[in-house]
Design a protein around this motif. Structure first.
Motif, PDB file in Angstrom:
ATOM      1  N   LEU A 154       0.827  -1.207   0.000  1.00  0.00           N
ATOM      2  CA  LEU A 154       0.000   0.000   0.000  1.00  0.00           C
ATOM      3  C   LEU A 154       0.866   1.265   0.000  1.00  0.00           C
ATOM      4  CD1 LEU A 154      -2.784   1.293   0.192  1.00  0.00           C
ATOM      5  CD2 LEU A 154      -2.645   1.097   2.671  1.00  0.00           C
ATOM      6  N   PHE A 155       1.840   1.317   0.919  1.00  0.00           N
ATOM      7  CA  PHE A 155       2.710   2.490   0.976  1.00  0.00           C
ATOM      8  C   PHE A 155       3.558   2.621  -0.282  1.00  0.00           C
ATOM      9  CE2 PHE A 155       2.117   2.097   5.683  1.00  0.00           C
ATOM     10  CZ  PHE A 155       1.632   3.382   5.893  1.00  0.00           C
ATOM     11  N   ALA A 156       3.981   1.486  -0.845  1.00  0.00           N
ATOM     12  CA  ALA A 156       4.801   1.537  -2.054  1.00  0.00           C
ATOM     13  C   ALA A 156       4.014   2.117  -3.232  1.00  0.00           C
ATOM     14  CB  ALA A 156       5.305   0.139  -2.399  1.00  0.00           C
ATOM     15  N   VAL A 157       2.756   1.671  -3.376  1.00  0.00           N
ATOM     16  CA  VAL A 157       1.910   2.169  -4.474  1.00  0.00           C
ATOM     17  C   VAL A 157       1.629   3.652  -4.315  1.00  0.00           C
ATOM     18  CG1 VAL A 157      -0.406   2.028  -5.477  1.00  0.00           C
ATOM     19  CG2 VAL A 157       0.858  -0.069  -4.958  1.00  0.00           C
ATOM     20  N   LEU A 158       1.482   4.097  -3.062  1.00  0.00           N
ATOM     21  CA  LEU A 158       1.203   5.506  -2.805  1.00  0.00           C
ATOM     22  C   LEU A 158       2.443   6.379  -2.915  1.00  0.00           C
ATOM     23  CD1 LEU A 158      -1.254   5.169   0.224  1.00  0.00           C
ATOM     24  CD2 LEU A 158      -1.810   5.632  -2.173  1.00  0.00           C
ATOM     25  N   GLY A 159       3.577   5.737  -3.182  1.00  0.00           N
ATOM     26  CA  GLY A 159       4.792   6.522  -3.371  1.00  0.00           C
ATOM     27  C   GLY A 159       5.458   6.962  -2.091  1.00  0.00           C
ATOM     28  N   GLY A 160       5.198   6.262  -0.994  1.00  0.00           N
ATOM     29  CA  GLY A 160       5.792   6.642   0.285  1.00  0.00           C
ATOM     30  C   GLY A 160       7.109   5.935   0.550  1.00  0.00           C
ATOM     31  N   PHE A 161       8.016   6.642   1.207  1.00  0.00           N
ATOM     32  CA  PHE A 161       9.314   6.046   1.552  1.00  0.00           C
ATOM     33  C   PHE A 161       9.151   4.893   2.532  1.00  0.00           C
ATOM     34  CE2 PHE A 161      10.941  10.107  -0.055  1.00  0.00           C
ATOM     35  CZ  PHE A 161      12.034   9.665  -0.789  1.00  0.00           C
ATOM     36  N   LEU A 162       8.043   4.888   3.300  1.00  0.00           N
ATOM     37  CA  LEU A 162       7.832   3.815   4.260  1.00  0.00           C
ATOM     38  C   LEU A 162       7.718   2.463   3.561  1.00  0.00           C
ATOM     39  CD1 LEU A 162       7.496   3.118   7.208  1.00  0.00           C
ATOM     40  CD2 LEU A 162       5.046   3.561   7.010  1.00  0.00           C
ATOM     41  N   GLY A 163       7.177   2.464   2.347  1.00  0.00           N
ATOM     42  CA  GLY A 163       7.109   1.222   1.573  1.00  0.00           C
ATOM     43  C   GLY A 163       8.495   0.675   1.285  1.00  0.00           C
ATOM     44  N   ILE A 164       9.441   1.558   0.972  1.00  0.00           N
ATOM     45  CA  ILE A 164      10.820   1.142   0.717  1.00  0.00           C
ATOM     46  C   ILE A 164      11.441   0.559   1.985  1.00  0.00           C
ATOM     47  CG2 ILE A 164      13.134   1.960   0.101  1.00  0.00           C
ATOM     48  CD1 ILE A 164      11.829   4.035  -1.690  1.00  0.00           C
ATOM     49  N   ILE A 165      11.186   1.204   3.115  1.00  0.00           N
ATOM     50  CA  ILE A 165      11.751   0.742   4.385  1.00  0.00           C
ATOM     51  C   ILE A 165      11.217  -0.637   4.739  1.00  0.00           C
ATOM     52  CG2 ILE A 165      11.856   1.190   6.859  1.00  0.00           C
ATOM     53  CD1 ILE A 165      11.744   4.180   6.195  1.00  0.00           C
ATOM     54  N   ILE A 166       9.901  -0.819   4.590  1.00  0.00           N
ATOM     55  CA  ILE A 166       9.296  -2.123   4.906  1.00  0.00           C
ATOM     56  C   ILE A 166       9.839  -3.203   3.972  1.00  0.00           C
ATOM     57  CG2 ILE A 166       7.139  -3.425   4.928  1.00  0.00           C
ATOM     58  CD1 ILE A 166       5.736  -0.873   5.824  1.00  0.00           C
ATOM     59  N   GLY A 167       9.910  -2.888   2.693  1.00  0.00           N
ATOM     60  CA  GLY A 167      10.430  -3.850   1.728  1.00  0.00           C
ATOM     61  C   GLY A 167      11.864  -4.245   2.022  1.00  0.00           C
ATOM     62  N   TRP A 168      12.684  -3.258   2.343  1.00  0.00           N
ATOM     63  CA  TRP A 168      14.089  -3.517   2.682  1.00  0.00           C
ATOM     64  C   TRP A 168      14.179  -4.416   3.911  1.00  0.00           C
ATOM     65  CZ3 TRP A 168      18.754  -2.060   0.448  1.00  0.00           C
ATOM     66  CH2 TRP A 168      19.892  -2.284   1.220  1.00  0.00           C
ATOM     67  N   HIS A 169      13.376  -4.109   4.914  1.00  0.00           N
ATOM     68  CA  HIS A 169      13.411  -4.884   6.159  1.00  0.00           C
ATOM     69  C   HIS A 169      12.991  -6.336   5.910  1.00  0.00           C
ATOM     70  CE1 HIS A 169      13.223  -5.658  10.444  1.00  0.00           C
ATOM     71  NE2 HIS A 169      11.999  -6.136  10.293  1.00  0.00           N
ATOM     72  N   LEU A 170      11.906  -6.537   5.181  1.00  0.00           N
ATOM     73  CA  LEU A 170      11.425  -7.893   4.933  1.00  0.00           C
ATOM     74  C   LEU A 170      12.435  -8.709   4.138  1.00  0.00           C
ATOM     75  CD1 LEU A 170       7.683  -7.199   4.037  1.00  0.00           C
ATOM     76  CD2 LEU A 170       8.535  -8.322   6.096  1.00  0.00           C
ATOM     77  N   HIS A 171      13.127  -8.072   3.210  1.00  0.00           N
ATOM     78  CA  HIS A 171      14.033  -8.816   2.332  1.00  0.00           C
ATOM     79  C   HIS A 171      15.422  -9.028   2.942  1.00  0.00           C
ATOM     80  CE1 HIS A 171      15.469 -10.516  -1.401  1.00  0.00           C
ATOM     81  NE2 HIS A 171      16.519  -9.704  -1.357  1.00  0.00           N
ATOM     82  N   PHE A 172      15.944  -8.020   3.623  1.00  0.00           N
ATOM     83  CA  PHE A 172      17.345  -8.079   4.036  1.00  0.00           C
ATOM     84  C   PHE A 172      17.577  -8.346   5.525  1.00  0.00           C
ATOM     85  CE2 PHE A 172      17.647  -5.505   0.128  1.00  0.00           C
ATOM     86  CZ  PHE A 172      18.610  -6.241  -0.546  1.00  0.00           C
ATOM     87  N   HIS A 173      16.561  -8.171   6.363  1.00  0.00           N
ATOM     88  CA  HIS A 173      16.799  -8.248   7.807  1.00  0.00           C
ATOM     89  C   HIS A 173      17.313  -9.622   8.230  1.00  0.00           C
ATOM     90  CE1 HIS A 173      16.573  -7.321  12.003  1.00  0.00           C
ATOM     91  NE2 HIS A 173      15.667  -8.256  12.234  1.00  0.00           N
ATOM     92  N   GLN A 174      18.327  -9.616   9.102  1.00  0.00           N
ATOM     93  CA  GLN A 174      18.906 -10.849   9.614  1.00  0.00           C
ATOM     94  C   GLN A 174      18.885 -10.845  11.139  1.00  0.00           C
ATOM     95  OE1 GLN A 174      22.873 -10.930   7.967  1.00  0.00           O
ATOM     96  NE2 GLN A 174      22.186 -11.797   6.029  1.00  0.00           N
ATOM     97  N   ARG A 175      18.936 -12.052  11.712  1.00  0.00           N
ATOM     98  CA  ARG A 175      19.096 -12.212  13.152  1.00  0.00           C
ATOM     99  C   ARG A 175      20.453 -12.821  13.423  1.00  0.00           C
ATOM    100  NH1 ARG A 175      13.966 -14.756  13.111  1.00  0.00           N
ATOM    101  NH2 ARG A 175      15.012 -16.703  13.603  1.00  0.00           N
ATOM    102  N   ILE A 176      21.027 -12.463  14.560  1.00  0.00           N
ATOM    103  CA  ILE A 176      22.284 -13.061  14.980  1.00  0.00           C
ATOM    104  C   ILE A 176      21.975 -14.056  16.090  1.00  0.00           C
ATOM    105  CG2 ILE A 176      24.578 -12.642  15.960  1.00  0.00           C
ATOM    106  CD1 ILE A 176      24.424  -9.837  14.755  1.00  0.00           C
ATOM    107  N   LEU A 177      22.325 -15.305  15.878  1.00  0.00           N
ATOM    108  CA  LEU A 177      22.036 -16.353  16.839  1.00  0.00           C
ATOM    109  C   LEU A 177      23.057 -16.344  17.970  1.00  0.00           C
ATOM    110  CD1 LEU A 177      21.131 -19.249  14.375  1.00  0.00           C
ATOM    111  CD2 LEU A 177      19.664 -17.451  15.304  1.00  0.00           C
ATOM    112  N   SER A 178      22.779 -17.127  18.992  1.00  0.00           N
ATOM    113  CA  SER A 178      23.646 -17.126  20.172  1.00  0.00           C
ATOM    114  C   SER A 178      25.032 -17.677  19.897  1.00  0.00           C
ATOM    115  CB  SER A 178      22.990 -17.938  21.301  1.00  0.00           C
ATOM    116  OG  SER A 178      22.707 -19.253  20.870  1.00  0.00           O
ATOM    117  N   ASP A 179      25.206 -18.392  18.774  1.00  0.00           N
ATOM    118  CA  ASP A 179      26.532 -18.892  18.429  1.00  0.00           C
ATOM    119  C   ASP A 179      27.272 -17.968  17.468  1.00  0.00           C
ATOM    120  OD1 ASP A 179      25.060 -19.275  16.150  1.00  0.00           O
ATOM    121  OD2 ASP A 179      25.603 -21.386  15.877  1.00  0.00           O
ATOM    122  N   GLY A 180      26.681 -16.798  17.179  1.00  0.00           N
ATOM    123  CA  GLY A 180      27.347 -15.799  16.347  1.00  0.00           C
ATOM    124  C   GLY A 180      27.011 -15.869  14.875  1.00  0.00           C
TER     125      GLY A 180
END
Length: 216
Positions: A154-180
């Motif tokens: 929705l935000f992406a279609v409306l031309g909002g930067f928030l759409g870019i932020i959400i898309g980036w987070h969903l695609h690139f976000h990583q977690r660091i596990l307890s073993d590194g």
């Protein structure tokens, strides 16, 4: 140049001092700093979420953990009589061993010590097996982010930067596990949606800027 990854986080620098002193004594390289969560979905910018982070090279994670355990094995011989773990049941103490990433290292060692005193011996092999199981559980992707996917489109279609932020987070976000190790936080399907939202958001912002330019 070797990278440093978060090893433990603390509410303040003072609370982290025992660990920092231990690592310094054994000449383990450390980086420290303050950090907030990568993506605050509430957009509240809550200062109370800021944590003091101790970062180590991934190859030093296991040595640091062993040093903490050795140090704590001495400390738990004479614990404070009013320590809150004394009110825990056996099952609750065992839960600490199952999820050591949710507790400080002293509490984990004390929980194991208390179980031993209660006749519930937990071997080192069992602890290692529990940790491997916990890492495997933590490596599983988050449940489907349907709400954020819909909002992202929705935000992406409306031309909002928030759409870019959400898309980036969903695609690139990583977690660091307890073993590194690092793992992708979201499922492959959600990451595909994230990439599409990111591209659509960039296109939407470009079109929005173009239209604004043509109006002037």
């Amino acid at each position: 140049m070797k990278s440093f990854l978060p090893y433990q986080s603390f509410a303040s620098e003072i609370v982290a001092q025992p660990l920092l002193e231990l690592l310094e004594r054994h000449q383990i390289l450390v980086e420290t700093g303050w950090a907030k969560p990568d993506f605050d979905v509430s957009m509240a910018n809550n200062a109370t979420e800021t944590r003091f982070i101790v970062r180590l090279q991934p190859s030093d994670f296991e040595q640091a953990r062993q040093l903490e355990e050795a140090e704590n094995d001495l400390l738990v011989q004479q614990p404070a009589p009013d320590h809150y773990l004394f009110g825990f049941t056996d099952d609750e103490l065992f839960e600490i061993l199952v999820k050591p990433d949710e507790w400080n290292s002293y509490d984990v060692s004390l929980a194991r010590h208390m179980l031993r005193l209660r006749g519930r011996e937990v071997s080192s092999d069992t602890v290692r097996l529990l940790r491997r199981h916990r890492v495997a559980e933590m490596a599983k992707p988050e449940p489907s982010q349907k709400t954020w996917i819909v909002a992202g489109y929705l935000f992406a279609v409306l031309g909002g930067f928030l759409g870019i932020i959400i898309g980036w987070h969903l695609h690139f976000h990583q977690r660091i596990l307890s073993d590194g190790t690092r793992v992708r936080a979201f499922s492959p399907r959600d990451r595909v949606h994230g990439f599409r939202i990111l591209l659509l958001g960039i296109f939407g912002v470009f079109i929005s800027i173009l239209l604004q330019t043509l109006k002037t």
